[in-house]
Design a protein around this motif. Structure first.
Motif, PDB file in Angstrom:
ATOM      1  N   VAL A 127      34.896 -15.001  33.652  1.00  0.00           N
ATOM      2  CA  VAL A 127      33.699 -14.474  33.786  1.00  0.00           C
ATOM      3  C   VAL A 127      33.947 -12.929  34.237  1.00  0.00           C
ATOM      4  N   LYS A 128      33.698 -12.236  33.339  1.00  0.00           N
ATOM      5  CA  LYS A 128      33.863 -10.511  33.685  1.00  0.00           C
ATOM      6  C   LYS A 128      32.397  -9.800  33.437  1.00  0.00           C
ATOM      7  N   PRO A 129      31.879  -9.194  34.423  1.00  0.00           N
ATOM      8  CA  PRO A 129      30.616  -8.741  34.562  1.00  0.00           C
ATOM      9  C   PRO A 129      30.276  -7.608  33.759  1.00  0.00           C
ATOM     10  N   ASP A 130      31.372  -6.806  33.383  1.00  0.00           N
ATOM     11  CA  ASP A 130      31.200  -5.422  32.344  1.00  0.00           C
ATOM     12  C   ASP A 130      32.010  -5.704  31.307  1.00  0.00           C
TER      13      ASP A 130
ATOM     14  N   ARG B 217      27.590  -8.976  29.799  1.00  0.00           N
ATOM     15  CA  ARG B 217      28.514  -9.856  30.510  1.00  0.00           C
ATOM     16  C   ARG B 217      29.489 -10.693  29.522  1.00  0.00           C
TER      17      ARG B 217
ATOM     18  N   ARG C  12      31.944 -14.221  29.316  1.00  0.00           N
ATOM     19  CA  ARG C  12      31.990 -15.430  29.604  1.00  0.00           C
ATOM     20  C   ARG C  12      32.994 -16.081  28.701  1.00  0.00           C
TER      21      ARG C  12
ATOM     22  N   LYS D 215      23.199  -9.448  31.109  1.00  0.00           N
ATOM     23  CA  LYS D 215      23.815  -9.423  32.473  1.00  0.00           C
ATOM     24  C   LYS D 215      22.573  -9.898  33.576  1.00  0.00           C
TER      25      LYS D 215
ATOM     26  N   ASP E 193      40.502  -6.581  34.322  1.00  0.00           N
ATOM     27  CA  ASP E 193      39.758  -7.518  33.840  1.00  0.00           C
ATOM     28  C   ASP E 193      40.284  -7.997  32.342  1.00  0.00           C
TER      29      ASP E 193
END
Length: 263
Positions: A11-14, A44, A46, A61, A113
Motif C-alpha cells: 500500500v502506497k498513499p501517494d 493511493r 494498493r 485517498k 516507494d
C-alpha cells in the motif's frame, strides 16, 4: 475448488497517474516525454493478490473509490513495464469490466516507494513459480510406479550377526587376547622377578611385640560398701595382686586371723 482470498501485498498513499504518448520506438517508454509536473490524477495505490493473479488498484485517498485497476498474470511482462530513464516510473495496462484496456504511466515521489512496489510484485510471482513447480513434481510422483518394499507371502530373510552362535546350542567364538578388558604386560627380556625381602629378626620381634594390657585395680575385690581409695595401686605382673595387701588396705570391723577378704 478451494476458496481464494484476496491478500494485500503493498500500500502506497501517494502515486501520480499520467497520460502517456504512444511508444515511439521498440526501446521502451521514457518518463521524460511525460508531463511530470502536471499529473492527470493523484491518489493511493494498493497491490493485492487473489490466487496466482496480482492486481494494481488505484483508489481515491479519502473515499477509497476505485479509479482503475490492472490485473497482472506475470512479472515482468506487458502488464507492467519500467521506463528506460528512471526507476520511479512505470507503465501499467489497466482494464475495465468489459475487457477494454489502456496504458497509463504511474510515478512515485519517493524512490523507496517505487522499490517496495517492484519488490512486492517480484515476491508474489516468485511464490507462484515455486507453487507451480511443487504441483508439477507431485503430479509426476503420482504417475510413477510405486515401489513395493513389502514382504511377499512366505518370503523370509536371514541375518548373520558376528560373535553369535550359528546353531542352536553352539558356543560363541572366543575373543582374541588383548581385544578387550585388562591384560598384564610380559616381563622384560632377560629380567628376573625379584623375591620378596626376608624380614630381619629385629623387625619380626617388633612386629610380634604386644603391649601388655594395663593392670587392673586390685580393689575391685574389696567390699562394695567400702569406698575405693583415690590413689591407684602400682601395676604388678599378677593381675589379681596380693590378697594380703588388699586385705590390709580395707579396715575390718573385728580382728581376724584369716588373710581372706570378707565379702
Amino acid at each position: 475448488m478451494a476458496l481464494e482470498y484476496e491478500s494485500v501485498l503493498c500500500v502506497k498513499p501517494d502515486v501520480n497517474v499520467y497520460r502517456i504518448p504512444p511508444r515511439s520506438s521498440n526501446r521502451g517508454y521514457r518518463a521524460s516525454d511525460w508531463k511530470l509536473d502536471h499529473p492527470d490524477w493523484t491518489g493511493r495505490l494498493r497491490v493485492t493478490s487473489k490466487g496466482k493473479t496480482a492486481y494494481i488498484k488505484l483508489e481515491d485517498k479519502v473515499s477509497g473509490e476505485l479509479f482503475a485497476q490492472a490485473p497482472i498474470d506475470q512479472y515482468p511482462g506487458i502488464a507492467v513495464e519500467t521506463v528506460t530513464d528512471s526507476s520511479r516510473y512505470f507503465v501499467i495496462r489497466i482494464q475495465n469490466g468489459t475487457g477494454r484496456s489502456a496504458f497509463i504511466g504511474i510515478g512515485f515521489v519517493d524512490r523507496g516507494d517505487a522499490f517496495d512496489f517492484n519488490v512486492s510484485l517480484q515476491d508474489h510471482f516468485k511464490w507462484v513459480k515455486q507453487e507451480t513447480e511443487i504441483s508439477k513434481e507431485s503430479q509426476e510422483a503420482d504417475t510413477r510406479p510405486k515401489l513395493d518394499l513389502g514382504f511377499k507371502e512366505g518370503q523370509t530373510i536371514k541375518l548373520n550377526i558376528g560373535n553369535m552362535a550359528t546353531k542352536k546350542g553352539g558356543a560363541a567364538k572366543p575373543r582374541a587376547p588383548g581385544s578387550g578388558g585388562l591384560s598384564l604386560l610380559p616381563p622384560p627380556p632377560g629380567g628376573k622377578i625379584a623375591a620378596p625381602p626376608v624380614p630381619s629378626p629385629s623387625s619380626s620381634a617388633a612386629a610380634n611385640h604386644v603391649t601388655p594390657a594395663p593392670a587392673q585395680n586390685s580393689n575391685i575385690l574389696l567390699d562394695l560398701g567400702t569406698p575405693v581409695p583415690t590413689s591407684k595401686a602400682p601395676a604388678t605382673a599378677d593381675l589379681w595382686g596380693d590378697f594380703s595387701t588388699a586385705s590390709s588396705a580395707v579396715p575390718n570391723p573385728a580382728p581376724q586371723q584369716s588373710n581372706w577378704v570378707q565379702f
